[in-house]
Design a protein around this motif. Structure first.
Motif, PDB file in Angstrom:
ATOM      1  N   GLY A 179       2.544  10.320 -10.028  1.00 14.04           N
ATOM      2  CA  GLY A 179       1.184  10.407 -10.561  1.00 14.04           C
ATOM      3  C   GLY A 179       0.686   9.095 -11.143  1.00 14.04           C
ATOM      4  O   GLY A 179      -0.151   9.072 -12.042  1.00 14.04           O
ATOM      5  N   ALA A 180       1.218   7.980 -10.626  1.00 10.15           N
ATOM      6  CA  ALA A 180       0.840   6.674 -11.160  1.00 10.15           C
ATOM      7  C   ALA A 180      -0.630   6.386 -10.868  1.00 10.15           C
ATOM      8  O   ALA A 180      -1.148   6.758  -9.819  1.00 10.15           O
ATOM      9  CB  ALA A 180       1.713   5.591 -10.538  1.00 10.15           C
ATOM     10  N   ALA A 181      -1.278   5.744 -11.827  1.00 12.09           N
ATOM     11  CA  ALA A 181      -2.687   5.370 -11.637  1.00 12.09           C
ATOM     12  C   ALA A 181      -2.743   4.050 -10.879  1.00 12.09           C
ATOM     13  O   ALA A 181      -2.175   3.056 -11.322  1.00 12.09           O
ATOM     14  CB  ALA A 181      -3.369   5.227 -12.987  1.00 12.09           C
ATOM     15  N   VAL A 182      -3.403   4.056  -9.737  1.00 17.07           N
ATOM     16  CA  VAL A 182      -3.533   2.843  -8.929  1.00 17.07           C
ATOM     17  C   VAL A 182      -5.008   2.469  -8.882  1.00 17.07           C
ATOM     18  O   VAL A 182      -5.837   3.296  -8.504  1.00 17.07           O
ATOM     19  CB  VAL A 182      -3.006   3.094  -7.497  1.00 17.07           C
ATOM     20  N   PRO A 183      -5.351   1.236  -9.284  1.00 20.97           N
ATOM     21  CA  PRO A 183      -6.761   0.846  -9.256  1.00 20.97           C
ATOM     22  C   PRO A 183      -7.313   0.980  -7.833  1.00 20.97           C
ATOM     23  O   PRO A 183      -6.745   0.402  -6.903  1.00 20.97           O
ATOM     24  CB  PRO A 183      -6.746  -0.622  -9.688  1.00 20.97           C
ATOM     25  N   PRO A 184      -8.417   1.738  -7.672  1.00 20.65           N
ATOM     26  CA  PRO A 184      -8.966   1.924  -6.320  1.00 20.65           C
ATOM     27  C   PRO A 184      -9.320   0.601  -5.653  1.00 20.65           C
ATOM     28  O   PRO A 184      -9.212   0.474  -4.430  1.00 20.65           O
ATOM     29  CB  PRO A 184     -10.220   2.769  -6.555  1.00 20.65           C
ATOM     30  N   ALA A 185      -9.701  -0.404  -6.453  1.00 24.74           N
ATOM     31  CA  ALA A 185     -10.089  -1.688  -5.849  1.00 24.74           C
ATOM     32  C   ALA A 185      -8.892  -2.339  -5.159  1.00 24.74           C
ATOM     33  O   ALA A 185      -9.018  -2.954  -4.096  1.00 24.74           O
ATOM     34  CB  ALA A 185     -10.652  -2.624  -6.924  1.00 24.74           C
TER      35      ALA A 185
ATOM     36  N   LEU B 289       0.836  -1.209   0.000  1.00 21.24           N
ATOM     37  CA  LEU B 289       0.000   0.000   0.000  1.00 21.24           C
ATOM     38  C   LEU B 289       0.871   1.259   0.000  1.00 21.24           C
ATOM     39  O   LEU B 289       0.599   2.215  -0.747  1.00 21.24           O
ATOM     40  CB  LEU B 289      -0.931  -0.004   1.215  1.00 21.24           C
ATOM     41  N   ALA B 290       1.921   1.254   0.806  1.00 19.33           N
ATOM     42  CA  ALA B 290       2.795   2.431   0.870  1.00 19.33           C
ATOM     43  C   ALA B 290       3.520   2.634  -0.457  1.00 19.33           C
ATOM     44  O   ALA B 290       3.688   3.778  -0.917  1.00 19.33           O
ATOM     45  CB  ALA B 290       3.804   2.275   2.011  1.00 19.33           C
ATOM     46  N   GLY B 291       3.948   1.540  -1.085  1.00 18.34           N
ATOM     47  CA  GLY B 291       4.611   1.645  -2.388  1.00 18.34           C
ATOM     48  C   GLY B 291       3.683   2.243  -3.427  1.00 18.34           C
ATOM     49  O   GLY B 291       4.082   3.085  -4.239  1.00 18.34           O
ATOM     50  N   LEU B 292       2.414   1.825  -3.397  1.00 18.08           N
ATOM     51  CA  LEU B 292       1.429   2.366  -4.338  1.00 18.08           C
ATOM     52  C   LEU B 292       1.172   3.841  -4.060  1.00 18.08           C
ATOM     53  O   LEU B 292       1.084   4.662  -4.984  1.00 18.08           O
ATOM     54  CB  LEU B 292       0.109   1.578  -4.227  1.00 18.08           C
ATOM     55  N   ALA B 293       1.063   4.173  -2.759  1.00 20.44           N
ATOM     56  CA  ALA B 293       0.809   5.573  -2.396  1.00 20.44           C
ATOM     57  C   ALA B 293       1.965   6.458  -2.846  1.00 20.44           C
ATOM     58  O   ALA B 293       1.753   7.571  -3.365  1.00 20.44           O
ATOM     59  CB  ALA B 293       0.604   5.687  -0.884  1.00 20.44           C
ATOM     60  N   ALA B 294       3.187   5.954  -2.680  1.00 12.57           N
ATOM     61  CA  ALA B 294       4.356   6.731  -3.109  1.00 12.57           C
ATOM     62  C   ALA B 294       4.338   6.900  -4.626  1.00 12.57           C
ATOM     63  O   ALA B 294       4.660   7.978  -5.140  1.00 12.57           O
ATOM     64  CB  ALA B 294       5.639   6.034  -2.656  1.00 12.57           C
ATOM     65  N   GLY B 295       3.934   5.841  -5.329  1.00 11.83           N
ATOM     66  CA  GLY B 295       3.860   5.925  -6.790  1.00 11.83           C
ATOM     67  C   GLY B 295       2.859   6.970  -7.241  1.00 11.83           C
ATOM     68  O   GLY B 295       3.122   7.752  -8.172  1.00 11.83           O
ATOM     69  N   ALA B 296       1.705   7.003  -6.579  1.00  9.94           N
ATOM     70  CA  ALA B 296       0.672   7.968  -6.942  1.00  9.94           C
ATOM     71  C   ALA B 296       1.151   9.389  -6.661  1.00  9.94           C
ATOM     72  O   ALA B 296       0.978  10.294  -7.481  1.00  9.94           O
ATOM     73  CB  ALA B 296      -0.612   7.656  -6.170  1.00  9.94           C
ATOM     74  N   ARG B 297       1.796   9.566  -5.520  1.00  9.19           N
ATOM     75  CA  ARG B 297       2.193  10.905  -5.117  1.00  9.19           C
ATOM     76  C   ARG B 297       3.413  11.416  -5.892  1.00  9.19           C
ATOM     77  O   ARG B 297       3.454  12.564  -6.329  1.00  9.19           O
ATOM     78  CB  ARG B 297       2.487  10.886  -3.610  1.00  9.19           C
TER      79      ARG B 297
END
Lengths: 504, 115
Positions: free
Chosen positions: A368-374, A357-365
């Protein structure tokens, strides 16, 4: 000289390593245990240029600590639980060129880059014990702190005898070096790690004449919701329980090792029943012969780096502190995320989910990576469920206030500085120390090589018991998170060191 | 009330190496206080000493009491040893190398600096 992902080569373990070059990582992940590994893979698969930094030679941290490849273990998983999750991540790491695994890197400080307010500088020493090669600096736009935990210890008379080792230490030495501290090993303390330790020690050929647990496992029954939501945890306990039954390991619940005996090494322990406050019950002591003791009272989050960075912390259910985060695992300091044991002791499963989850959050922030909300929602649900179980366990295994009654005046509390219980008592009761810092200044408890990592819990408990008013275990402040040779500090370029006064 | 222990005499006691199916390269020699100790490639100095039944390789600065590995992960510094003449090496982190001379570290291991 910063290090960058520009010249990866393969190290002995087949994982990517880099040594030199120039560049800025999107994310530096500190700690390659379950949380850090999952975080680095998640971020790398989103395209973030990521460095995965750890002191050890291999990924896996302490939970998935494995033997060096040179030992040629064909079945390292035989001493582990839930190995497939690790094997899967290791494979994904191998196929993720965006992630550089930097083994043998001991991070001793993380500071804001003085030249770029939006960048971090990660300082690390290199080599197996941090003494071998030139120090390294990494530049990063974001940090994921997955620094894990250290074992919590409560002293008892004789605990400094050779042969008395941490339960986690016995596990680590077995998993990495394929060795045991003895043939007849008493496993003692509190917490789920004891079951795992007893299981792997017996599997590896040791006799365990006693598994001594300070709480009653019936305590879990007071948290029916957390148990019902985590059937996998019950299955895990049954697996360990079955293995221990097969090996005829006697369980002493609501009991503690209250003394270890021996001259040059441990030869026996005294085991006594405990009352509800963990005071030894008179008349219940029995002596058990052994040649080693593996002891521990659960884990404490490793907070050196996050407290130095200024991240907010929170108190936990078992009286320690953990870093506070929002629901995306961002700390109170922008572009710093935290996952796994640093957020509170929760075990490998929660660390894997939080790292991802933290890796995805860092990617988004950061990208600007798109992370599937599901995917995010699924991870959050899993984390909430596992955390409810972890908090219940922490409450059950929190040390009772009466444990200091098994100490003698001459029991060493601080192993490094050889400070006895009596001197801590004297500092608080007679010399007027009102907090653990003053106790430390008066006695040197916590001032030695380990910087209080082993004794801080005990010193704080004792100081409170003998009159200190504000001695609850405070989050550790250690500006240097690892021992640093003066030469390494001297080599730092002036702009990244502390400001020095101009000669007048 | 203590359960009786039973061990099947037919089944040999497993070793850690058996359990993980280890097939290391040939053992090599290090020394501890002059005595020969066999080490396996990939083992730390502390692991090689444990395998030889040696649990203490340091004496404390104050009481001169014996210590060895405790935390096993490089945090507690109880396992400090003098290796090839250099004191304060964390034996639980340091890989054993052929010919390493490990000696008991007395106190801070800096007696040569004493005045």
């Amino acid at each position: 000289m910063p290090t960058s992902p520009s010249d990866p080569h393969r190290d002995a373990s087949g994982e990517h390593a880099v040594r030199s070059g120039a560049g800025v990582f999107d994310l530096v992940v500190i700690g390659a245990g379950p949380a850090g590994l999952a975080g680095a893979v998640a971020a790398g698969e989103l395209g973030l240029r990521t460095a995965l930094v750890d002191a050890a030679e291999l990924t896996g941290g302490q939970f998935y600590r494995g033997p060096s490849p040179a030992l040629g273990a064909r079945r390292p998983e035989a001493l582990h639980h839930a190995w497939s999750a690790y094997a899967d991540l290791r494979e994904r790491l191998r196929h993720c060129p965006a992630v550089s695994h930097l083994p043998g890197h001991h991070v001793w400080s993380v500071v804001r880059d003085p030249g770029h307010a939006d960048r971090w500088t990660v300082h690390a020493l290199t080599g197996p014990d941090g003494t071998d090669r030139a120090p390294v600096r990494l530049a990063a736009r974001g940090l994921l702190i997955a620094a894990g935990a250290v074992e919590r210890h409560l002293p008892f008379p004789g605990w400094t005898l050779p042969g008395v080792v941490g339960a986690g230490g016995a596990q680590a030495m077995l998993k990495s070096g394929l060795v045991l501290p003895g043939r007849r090993i008493v496993v003692a303390g509190s917490g789920p790690l004891l079951l795992a330790a007893a299981t792997s020690l017996t599997a590896a050929g040791a006799d365990v004449p006693a598994l001594v647990e300070a709480t009653g496992y019936l305590g879990y029954a007071r948290h029916p919701g957390a148990l019902a939501a985590n059937p996998g945890k019950a299955a895990e306990a049954v697996t360990h329980g079955g293995a221990l039954l097969r090996h005829r390991v006697p369980l002493y619940a609501r009991s503690a090792v209250t003394a270890a005996h021996g001259r040059q090494r441990v030869e026996a322990v005294t085991v006594a029943r405990l009352d509800r406050r963990w005071r030894p019950v008179p008349g219940t002591a029995r002596r058990i012969a052994c040649d080693a003791v593996a002891v521990g009272h659960g884990l404490i989050p490793q907070l050196d780096l996050v407290t130095t960075l200024g991240c907010a912390v929170r108190p936990t259910a078992d009286g320690t502190h953990a870093v506070a985060t929002d629901r995306s695992l961002a700390t109170s300091v922008p572009t710093v995320w935290a996952a796994g044991e640093t957020r509170g002791i929760g075990g490998a499963a929660v660390a894997l989910a939080e790292g991802e989850l933290a890796g995805l959050a860092a990617g988004a922030r950061l990208r600007g990576a798109a992370v599937p909300p599901a995917r995010t929602a699924r991870l959050r649900r899993r984390i909430a469920r596992l955390r409810s179980f972890a908090d219940a366990m922490a409450a059950v295994h929190a040390p009772g206030p009466g444990w200091p009654e098994w100490l003698t005046d001459d029991t060493e509390v601080c192993r490094c500085e050889e400070v006895t219980a009596d001197r801590v008592r004297e500092a608080a009761a007679d010399l007027g120390a009102r907090d653990t810092r003053t106790v430390k200044l008066l006695t040197r408890a916590g001032m030695g090589w380990c910087q209080g990592r082993i004794c801080a819990t005990a010193v704080a408990c004792l100081a409170t018991r003998y009159g200190a008013s504000d001695a609850g275990p405070a989050p550790d402040r250690r500006p240097l998170a690892a021992p640093v040779p003066l030469a390494a500090l001297a080599e730092l370029p002036a702009e990244s060191g502390p400001k020095t006064a101009e000669p007048t | 009330m203590k359960p009786r222990r039973t061990t099947s005499p037919a089944r040999p006691r497993p070793t850690p190496r058996d359990v993980v199916g280890a097939d290391p390269g040939p053992a090599f020699e290090i020394t501890f206080d002059g005595r020969s100790v066999a080490a396996l490639p990939g083992q730390s100095v502390a692991a090689a000493l444990w395998a030889a039944g040696i649990l203490a390789w340091r004496t404390t600065r104050g009481g001169g009491r014996p210590r060895g590995a405790f935390c096993g992960i490089g945090q507690c510094h109880d396992c400090l040893a003098t290796v090839n003449g250099i004191p304060n090496r964390r034996a639980c982190l340091l890989p054993a190398r052929p010919g390493d001379a490990v000696t008991t570290q007395e106190g801070a291991g800096r007696a040569d600096l004493a005045v």
